[in-house]
Each structure stands twice: as C-alpha cells, then as structure tokens.
Design an enzyme around this catalytic site. Structure first.
Site, PDB file in Angstrom:
ATOM      1  N   ASP A 137      -6.502  90.484  25.396  1.00 59.01           N
ATOM      2  CA  ASP A 137      -6.195  89.985  26.845  1.00 59.01           C
ATOM      3  C   ASP A 137      -6.795  88.739  26.940  1.00 59.01           C
ATOM      4  O   ASP A 137      -6.188  88.381  28.192  1.00 59.01           O
ATOM      5  CB  ASP A 137      -6.515  90.966  27.770  1.00 59.01           C
ATOM      6  CG  ASP A 137      -6.646  90.941  28.882  1.00 59.01           C
ATOM      7  OD1 ASP A 137      -5.911  90.695  29.937  1.00 59.01           O
ATOM      8  OD2 ASP A 137      -7.837  90.903  29.474  1.00 59.01           O
ATOM      9  N   ASP A 172     -11.799  89.024  25.264  1.00 57.25           N
ATOM     10  CA  ASP A 172     -12.038  90.252  23.878  1.00 57.25           C
ATOM     11  C   ASP A 172     -11.050  90.082  23.338  1.00 57.25           C
ATOM     12  O   ASP A 172      -9.902  89.731  22.829  1.00 57.25           O
ATOM     13  CB  ASP A 172     -12.270  90.993  25.227  1.00 57.25           C
ATOM     14  CG  ASP A 172     -11.407  91.621  26.166  1.00 57.25           C
ATOM     15  OD1 ASP A 172     -10.404  91.068  25.980  1.00 57.25           O
ATOM     16  OD2 ASP A 172     -11.846  92.479  27.726  1.00 57.25           O
ATOM     17  N   TYR A 199      -7.941  97.533  34.409  1.00 58.57           N
ATOM     18  CA  TYR A 199      -6.563  96.674  35.405  1.00 58.57           C
ATOM     19  C   TYR A 199      -5.608  98.090  36.666  1.00 58.57           C
ATOM     20  O   TYR A 199      -4.461  97.843  35.412  1.00 58.57           O
ATOM     21  CB  TYR A 199      -5.303  96.207  34.444  1.00 58.57           C
ATOM     22  CG  TYR A 199      -5.893  95.397  33.664  1.00 58.57           C
ATOM     23  CD1 TYR A 199      -5.550  93.862  34.907  1.00 58.57           C
ATOM     24  CD2 TYR A 199      -6.818  95.283  32.487  1.00 58.57           C
ATOM     25  CE1 TYR A 199      -6.084  92.857  33.838  1.00 58.57           C
ATOM     26  CE2 TYR A 199      -7.191  93.649  32.034  1.00 58.57           C
ATOM     27  CZ  TYR A 199      -6.697  92.693  33.165  1.00 58.57           C
ATOM     28  OH  TYR A 199      -7.469  91.317  32.188  1.00 58.57           O
ATOM     29  N   GLU A 223     -14.480  82.865  32.095  1.00 57.72           N
ATOM     30  CA  GLU A 223     -14.000  84.557  31.074  1.00 57.72           C
ATOM     31  C   GLU A 223     -12.433  83.241  31.450  1.00 57.72           C
ATOM     32  O   GLU A 223     -12.152  82.935  32.633  1.00 57.72           O
ATOM     33  CB  GLU A 223     -13.723  85.237  31.059  1.00 57.72           C
ATOM     34  CG  GLU A 223     -13.033  86.308  30.596  1.00 57.72           C
ATOM     35  CD  GLU A 223     -13.529  87.947  30.240  1.00 57.72           C
ATOM     36  OE1 GLU A 223     -12.857  88.448  29.116  1.00 57.72           O
ATOM     37  OE2 GLU A 223     -13.350  88.453  31.515  1.00 57.72           O
TER      38      GLU A 223
END
Length: 482
Positions: A88, A91, A237, A446
């Site tokens: 995703d 990670d 999510y 990120e």
C-alpha cells in the site's frame, strides 16, 4: 497543410528572396510550436514524469518479481493468502480499497488518454504495470467460495517491522468480504477495475480480458447482495459510503457489456452532493462525471461544475485553501494527492466539454507546482516526485528503499535512502508551502499507491494535450525557470 519538410525545401529554394524568407520564418516557427507543444512557457517534461511514476508502481510489487525493472526488489509475500498486488505505502500491508482505487484511476487514465501513454513511450510499460493489480484482483475473488480478499497483513505487526519486504517473517493474516462480512465498497471498486481491465485488454489479449470481465460481473452481483462498508480495517482505511464504489462498478460494467440494468443501478447509487475531495474514500465526483458521459443529463454536469467552483477558482469564502504558491490544499495528509486527483478529473471533464479552457489551465498548474513551480527563494525549485528534476525528496518514509540490500536497516539513519524510489510522489507541503525532507515525517513524506494514481493520470492527460498541440498557457505563482 504543408509538411515541415516541404516548408524547409521551399525556404532553401527561395533563400535569396527576403520576403519569402521572412514569411517562411514565421511559418516554420508556427509549425515548430505545433510539433513541439512542450515549448509552451512553463511546460515540464511530463513524459519523463509519467515514466517515473510507472516505475514507482513496479517498486511496490508484492509476490514474484522476475525482472530487473527495479533492481533492488525481489520476491516477497510468497505465502500470502492472495499472492501479488501492491504494497500500500511505505509499509508491507495490502489493502483492498486503496489498491482498487489506485488501479481504477490508472486504468481510467489509460482508457481516456492512451495517446498520452503512447507519446510518452510508456504504453507497453503501462500494460505490464497494470497487470499486477488486475492479476491480484482475479486471484482475490473466489466466486465459488463467494469470498474476496480485503486485506493482507496485520497493521500492528507490520508497523513494528522496519525492513525490506523480502525479509518479512511475521504472520500475515487475511481479512475477507464474504457471507459474514459486508464490503460492497471494496467489492464495487474492484469490480470497476476488472471491468476497466476488460476494456483495456479486449483488443490486445481477448482471452485475458474475458477472464477479467467474468470476474467483474460475478463480483458485482455478489456485492449487490452484501451492501455496506467493510469494517475489518477501520483503523487504516475507513470508508464512509459504499454507493460511490458501486456506482463505478455499475457504470464500467454498463460500458463493457451494454446491459441496461447496470446503468439503472448506477442511477440509483449516484447523488448530486458536493464531495469533500476525490480520493480513495470518496469517488462520487468520478461517478457524477461518468454519469454525465453516459446520460448527457445536465444535472450531473452541474454537480461536477459545483465541485470545481471550490477547487479551480480563486480562493475565497467556501473555497478550498491554496498555498501561497498555488497548490490547492485540502489536507496535510497527502496534500499532493488531492490536488493531483482534482487535476486528473478536471482534464477528463475538459475532454467532455465542461469548461475546458479553465479546467485544463487549473490542472496543468497543479501538476506544474508538484514538479517544481513552488520556488519561494533563489535556491531551488523542488519536485515532489522522486527522481524528477535536480531537487526532490531524498528520505521518503518507505521501508524498502530506506534499507540497504544487505545488512542492518536503521529507520533513523542519517542521509538519503540507500535506494532511490523513482517516481514516488510524497505527501507534500504544509499549507504555507513549507516542507521538510525527513524520513520520520510520515504525514508529509510517506508515499502510497493512491498518491501517485491521479498524478499519473493527470500526466497522461497533459501529454495527450501536448500530442494535440493544446497545452494551455499557465500562470503559476512561483514559476521555476525551465
């Protein structure tokens, strides 16, 4: 119209005629501008940026890797309940909703702006890259068991491990949408991606395309019986609605099959409310635009316009914030993502004849900002896409690229990541345009698959405009010399 070669011949043969030389000079200049629309003031190398973004997705692959596209990546997650797909973010978790959202957006961009990929010399690379999620979705949906893989990996265990995906040893449990767990949000957009995959590959690989369509139809039918949002992954999510995803599934299945019941379903799912943004959680804007394409009903067009009245116009009461250098700034979490998603939808809307000039200008200016038109001092113009330009993030919050291929991995090590995560779009700046390139700042530094999807789609749309000689003039507030 004279070809460029014919013009040059005429110019040479009449080189002693002053009037002809001057007239031809203007004509040659005009033809060169048409032939090279990237000469428009402020234009970036959008084709290069597109190719880099494609490469980022190859770096996110889980499962077997049998090529050297990203030489520091290898096989990983080979014992997962569903092998393959994309990790995703920084990670090693695999989430159904953002993966389906990312794949859907990318496939939509290929469906609408195929010539952009062709001009950028990225068409074959795109076909290769997009099969990773499509093959995963095929494997994730088992119609016999009526079960769809919704998540792979445990968040707590995964986030306790800072290392290469190739070195994972923790347990990787699965979550499912099945007879006991609703999840038509994940199932609906996965069906949309599979249906779009069919449209993408039906001329290229008809057998493969048919497999995708059959999976899409059975998954959509299952999703209709299990309506509701998936709650198993609410920590990461959480979706607030499921009708937008089901709308996308219905629209693309209607386009793929021509079956009227799918369009009737889509009409029951769509609403005319103004979305907060276009993103992994809310795709109602996309649904509204697709419904306008299918029905030509002005109410859907007006809903799209209503959204962009808050995004693509000067800031003011009720409008989306803008940074001093002009990025539309919806949230500190993935600011670049929301701006790029809006840019992509704006370019599609422009193709549909909705405020084409202003929407194209808005979209290109947003992408220009991300690629460097954010100069606030004399030192540098900063690209938020890794590998583009001379100044870009060196320390993205990404485990795999932050670890050497051999030896100990230290999250807090000083200096750039050992591997350059080419093409990744980091979260982006604060509302004042400030940004610090530090690995520990997962809010702004990120990377995720959904950050890049609208960005890549917008790049394809812009290269499409270049192909047509229709790149708009822009007026970014903090331009970077090109």
């Amino acid at each position: 119209m004279l070809s460029r070669n014919r013009v040059f011949d005429l110019l040479w043969n009449n080189r002693n005629n002053y009037y002809f030389r001057m007239t031809s000079l203007y004509l040659v200049s005009a033809l060169l501008l048409v032939a090279a629309p990237s000469l428009v003031l402020g234009a970036k190398d959008y084709s290069q940026a597109l190719g880099l973004s494609n490469k980022f997705y190859e770096a996110q692959r889980s499962g077997p890797i049998n090529d050297k596209i990203v030489p520091w990546r290898g096989n990983s997650g080979m014992s997962d309940c569903t092998v393959g797909g994309w990790y995703d973010a920084g990670d090693h978790l695999k989430f159904g909703l953002p993966m389906a959202d990312s794949a859907h957006t990318l496939l939509w961009s290929l469906y609408r702006f195929k010539d952009g990929y062709t001009r950028a010399n990225q068409l074959n690379q795109m076909y290769h890259m997009i099969k990773t999620p499509l093959n995963y979705f095929k494997a994730a949906w088992d119609p016999a068991l009526r079960r769809l893989t919704a998540q792979v990996g445990d968040g707590t265990a995964d986030h306790a491990f800072w290392g290469r995906p190739e070195d994972m040893k923790m347990s990787r449990p699965c979550m499912y949408v099945d007879s006991s767990h609703v999840g038509s949000d994940i199932a609906g957009e996965t069906a949309a991606s599979l249906a779009l995959g069919y449209l993408t590959f039906k001329q290229k690989e008809s057998g493969y395309a048919t497999q995708l369509l059959n999976k899409a139809k059975s998954l959509y039918a299952f999703a209709k019986t299990r309506s509701g949002v998936f709650t198993g992954s609410s920590q990461y999510y959480p979706s607030g609605n499921w009708k937008d995803e089901m709308c996308l599934g219905a629209v693309w299945l209607y386009r793929a099959t021509g079956t009227q019941s799918y369009l009737n379903d889509a009409k029951s799912y769509v609403n005319l409310n103004k979305p907060w943004a276009q993103g992994w959680e809310d795709k109602m804007l996309a649904c509204q635009l697709l419904m306008f394409e299918e029905t030509k009903d002005a109410k859907y067009k007006n809903a799209v316009i209503n959204f962009f009245n808050d995004w693509a116009t000067s800031p003011g009461a009720g409008k989306v914030d803008q940074t001093p250098c002009g990025l539309v700034w919806r949230s500190q979490w993935g600011a670049n993502r929301y701006a790029a998603n809006a840019a992509f939808i704006a370019l599609v809307a422009a193709e549909d004849g909705i405020n084409a000039a202003s929407y194209r200008k808005f979209a290109v200016e947003q992408i220009n900002y991300i690629l460097g038109d954010n100069k606030k001092n004399a030192k540098q113009c900063f690209s938020y896409e890794i590998g583009y330009g001379n100044h870009y993030p060196q320390q993205p919050h990404h485990r795999g690229s932050s670890c050497p291929s051999h030896g100990t991995c230290n999250q807090n090590a000083n200096g750039p990541n050992p591997h350059v995560l080419l093409g990744a779009l980091v979260g982006g700046p604060k509302v004042d345009d400030s940004y610090t390139d530090v690995r520990s700042d997962y809010i702004h530094n990120e990377v995720t698959t959904d950050y890049n999807s609208g960005f890549q789609g917008a790049l394809a749309g812009i290269v499409h405009l270049q192909q047509r000689g229709a790149l708009p003039r822009t007026s970014n507030k903090c331009p970077c010399p090109t």
